[in-house]
Motif scaffolding. Sequence first.
Motif, short mmCIF file in Angstrom:
data_model
loop_
_atom_site.label_atom_id
_atom_site.label_comp_id
_atom_site.label_asym_id
_atom_site.label_seq_id
_atom_site.Cartn_x
_atom_site.Cartn_y
_atom_site.Cartn_z
N ILE A 188 -11.69 10.60 -16.86
CA ILE A 188 -12.09 9.47 -17.71
C ILE A 188 -12.36 9.97 -19.13
CG2 ILE A 188 -13.66 7.52 -18.02
CD1 ILE A 188 -14.67 7.91 -15.24
N LEU A 189 -13.16 11.04 -19.22
CA LEU A 189 -13.58 11.52 -20.52
C LEU A 189 -12.40 11.94 -21.38
CD1 LEU A 189 -16.72 13.60 -19.46
CD2 LEU A 189 -16.47 11.13 -19.82
N LYS A 190 -11.41 12.57 -20.74
CA LYS A 190 -10.22 12.99 -21.48
C LYS A 190 -9.41 11.77 -21.94
CE LYS A 190 -9.72 17.49 -19.20
NZ LYS A 190 -8.91 18.30 -18.25
N ARG A 191 -9.30 10.79 -21.03
CA ARG A 191 -8.50 9.61 -21.36
C ARG A 191 -9.16 8.79 -22.47
NH1 ARG A 191 -3.33 8.52 -21.02
NH2 ARG A 191 -3.23 6.67 -22.32
N VAL A 192 -10.47 8.62 -22.36
CA VAL A 192 -11.19 7.78 -23.31
C VAL A 192 -11.57 8.55 -24.57
CG1 VAL A 192 -13.17 6.21 -23.56
CG2 VAL A 192 -12.04 6.43 -21.37
N ARG A 193 -11.52 9.89 -24.50
CA ARG A 193 -11.77 10.77 -25.64
C ARG A 193 -13.22 10.70 -26.11
NH1 ARG A 193 -6.26 9.31 -29.00
NH2 ARG A 193 -7.53 7.53 -29.66
N THR A 194 -14.12 10.96 -25.17
CA THR A 194 -15.55 10.90 -25.50
C THR A 194 -16.11 12.23 -25.97
OG1 THR A 194 -16.15 11.36 -23.21
CG2 THR A 194 -15.93 9.05 -23.85
N ALA A 195 -15.35 13.33 -25.83
CA ALA A 195 -15.90 14.66 -26.09
C ALA A 195 -16.48 14.77 -27.50
CB ALA A 195 -14.82 15.72 -25.88
N GLY A 196 -15.75 14.27 -28.49
CA GLY A 196 -16.24 14.36 -29.87
C GLY A 196 -17.51 13.57 -30.09
N TRP A 197 -17.61 12.42 -29.46
CA TRP A 197 -18.82 11.62 -29.57
C TRP A 197 -20.00 12.31 -28.88
CZ3 TRP A 197 -19.53 6.36 -31.39
CH2 TRP A 197 -18.42 5.88 -32.11
N HIS A 198 -19.74 12.86 -27.71
CA HIS A 198 -20.82 13.59 -27.02
C HIS A 198 -21.27 14.79 -27.85
CE1 HIS A 198 -19.65 11.97 -22.76
NE2 HIS A 198 -20.14 11.04 -23.55
N LYS A 199 -20.31 15.50 -28.44
CA LYS A 199 -20.65 16.66 -29.27
C LYS A 199 -21.49 16.26 -30.47
CE LYS A 199 -18.51 20.62 -31.61
NZ LYS A 199 -17.21 21.26 -31.97
N ALA A 200 -21.23 15.04 -30.96
CA ALA A 200 -22.00 14.52 -32.10
C ALA A 200 -23.32 13.89 -31.65
CB ALA A 200 -21.16 13.51 -32.86
N LYS A 201 -23.69 14.09 -30.39
CA LYS A 201 -24.96 13.63 -29.83
C LYS A 201 -24.99 12.14 -29.52
CE LYS A 201 -26.55 17.82 -30.47
NZ LYS A 201 -26.63 18.77 -29.32
N TYR A 202 -23.81 11.52 -29.45
CA TYR A 202 -23.76 10.12 -29.04
C TYR A 202 -23.46 10.07 -27.54
CZ TYR A 202 -23.71 9.04 -34.00
OH TYR A 202 -24.04 8.94 -35.33
N THR A 203 -24.51 9.83 -26.77
CA THR A 203 -24.39 9.80 -25.30
C THR A 203 -24.88 8.48 -24.71
OG1 THR A 203 -26.62 10.71 -25.03
CG2 THR A 203 -24.78 12.29 -25.21
N GLY A 204 -25.16 7.53 -25.57
CA GLY A 204 -25.77 6.28 -25.11
C GLY A 204 -27.28 6.35 -25.03
N LYS A 205 -27.84 7.40 -25.56
CA LYS A 205 -29.29 7.59 -25.49
C LYS A 205 -30.04 6.40 -26.08
CE LYS A 205 -32.98 10.84 -26.70
NZ LYS A 205 -33.32 12.11 -27.39
N GLY A 206 -31.01 5.91 -25.33
CA GLY A 206 -31.81 4.79 -25.78
C GLY A 206 -31.21 3.43 -25.48
N VAL A 207 -29.95 3.39 -25.01
CA VAL A 207 -29.30 2.11 -24.70
C VAL A 207 -29.51 1.79 -23.23
CG1 VAL A 207 -27.12 0.86 -24.66
CG2 VAL A 207 -27.59 2.50 -26.49
#
Length: 702
Positions: free
Chosen positions: A192-211
């Motif tokens: 999923i992560l590879k398909r949706v390309r979340t790695a860069g967002w996770h690296k930038a500390k965007y993980t859904g924290k607080g949502v």
Amino acid sequence: MSKTSAVARRVLATAAFVALVASLTTSPALGDEPGTEGPTTGPDGAPPPVSVEPEAEDGALADSGLRQIHADWLAGETDLPDVVDDAIRVEVVHDPGVTDIGAALASVGATDIVTLTDELSVATVAVASLPDAELLPGIGYLRLPVLVAPPVDPGVGVLPDDPGRLPGVPAEPSPQRLAPGPAEIGYYGDDILKRVRTAGWHKAKYTGKGVKIGIVDYFSGVHWDYAYSYKDLPKRPTGVFCSFNGTTCTDSVFWNQGSHGVSVAEAIHDVAPGAKLYLATVSTTEDLRRAIDYFASKGVKIVSRSLAAQFDGPGDGSSGPSVDLLNYAVKKGMLWVNSAGNHGVRNTYVSSAGRTVYYGGYWRGTWTDQDEDGWMEFSDPRGNVLPSEMMTSYCNAWIQGLRWNDWGTNRTDYDLYVYAWRSGSWQAVGSSANRQQSGPEVSPIEIPANLTCSGNEEIRFAIWKHHDGNGTANDTLELMVNGLMWDYVSNAGSAGQPYADSKNAGGISVGAVNVSTGVIAEYSSRGPLNDGRKKPDVSAASEFTSVSASDFRFTGTSAGAPVVSGVAALILQKNPKWKPATLGKYLRSTANRDRGAKGTDNVYGSGEIRMPLINTKKPKVSGTKRVGKKLKIIAPKWSESGVKVKYQWLRNGKKIKGATSKTYKLRTADRGKRISVKATASKSTYKTVSAASAKTSKIKKK
């Protein structure tokens, strides 16, 4: 028997809602006016249907399910579905704006009266008082509560042998089973992560924290614990809610044996591991309203729902309890993400005669009765099969309903009959015969609530015209199941199930693409809807690895919806002040890649959900702010590597012609102005994005 267990028998035990009807053996006389009796012959040469409901006298209940329960109660039956202490929970369809519905219902002894929308309330009414309640001023009719959640794991893909016209149909092959892997995050869901390309967002500390994300589904504690052991879920959700037919569940939300809801939670957690998860299990519109209120009280901002529902409106996103509830959630600040459905047409096999057999969950057509026997003739849109008065399915296919587009006055009145193949012949095992002619409030919808089949027993649907009303010439009929029908199935319009048909910008319906290829799944439901709108809104990765799912793969649009919910959480963390409509617009326009036909289409929607580039460090301008001096750019940073960047210098926010290098020599025209720079990043398969620096102080003279 508790209220919870009573409604659970109707909702969850099987898709065959139990009623004791076998003792009724005479042909039905269902008419409530001359010339509209029930069928005296059966479809396609089958015997006439065994009566599954009493005769509808003048003033009888319009809803055939309640009519049956009332007749059985009068006959002395004591074990009736949903009846507790001689009373039953019902939905009350009434005139909009009426303020005395509660008082009117109380006058016939009704209790626990709750208003859900302007036109719908619920109440507990004594079975003996049902006819009296329906005759009260301002009340259109009473009905069994519409169900907003199908049984989990209904056996989609498993086709029974057809002992009649079709040869035996093999079961759909299961996905390859994966061996358990190392107990670490990423083994399951990494695709999923590879398909949706979340790695860069996770690296930038965007993980859904607080949502906070609310999930409406069914949940197994065993599957949850197993997923937790592989670090694919937190030890426990942040909060839970459970309600059946208006009654809070006495047991934990973790009572179901299926993996469906846990797989939804796992997919969200893979994409947005920092988000907090709230779980809700419900059965009726009333329960879902309660769940929405629960979510709102906890600050939930995204609702993820990967379930079907019974028809409750015209399917154009304009009216009906599902439309009202989704709009209610959006008003409370929640983005609503719903699976589009798995009703698309699929090939199953080629027969020995060379005929391709198609199966899916949806049929759409016009009234046809060439032999004028009162039974509608289904036609194969591909011309492979001769017209038939019966549509084949199986009992575990949860019936979402028969619906037609006659929402005006003097409606055409159709009835839906269900047959099962037993001992070498077809026998009627259920029906829905609501009386649309009894008043304009009775929806042109039929949903059998009295099936006596079970499991993978083969059934067939047949449609009987009870009353012409204003005529059949312009009637378009739809039949939908959460499961499979075959031969006479359609693609166009299959995305029109409740909650997926929303017009609200804060509602998103999601189709399914293969996680490896990005190609739409055959089963993924398609538009256009009854009002011509394109659906789904977007499509997203499905058929991905999941430790909690059967065969370790989670498939269907059920898998796509939580992927979008997780993506929405990452975006909302970055933009916490965004309203649901703004977030929905971003998902439709920016966080996706166009697929299929150029632009928005009825297969992929606006495109496949894929994370865009994000600017993780804005460009800065350095140097002396004086005419004749040179400014230079401190380069920005982006969520991905290999990004190509172009620059444009700005004077008071407007482009400076020809100023596109990494440096800029200040000119006389810049005196007294503020200078900034805009960086535009591009990368193959990503949408181009821009980021601007802050403006400088005013430029001084030499």
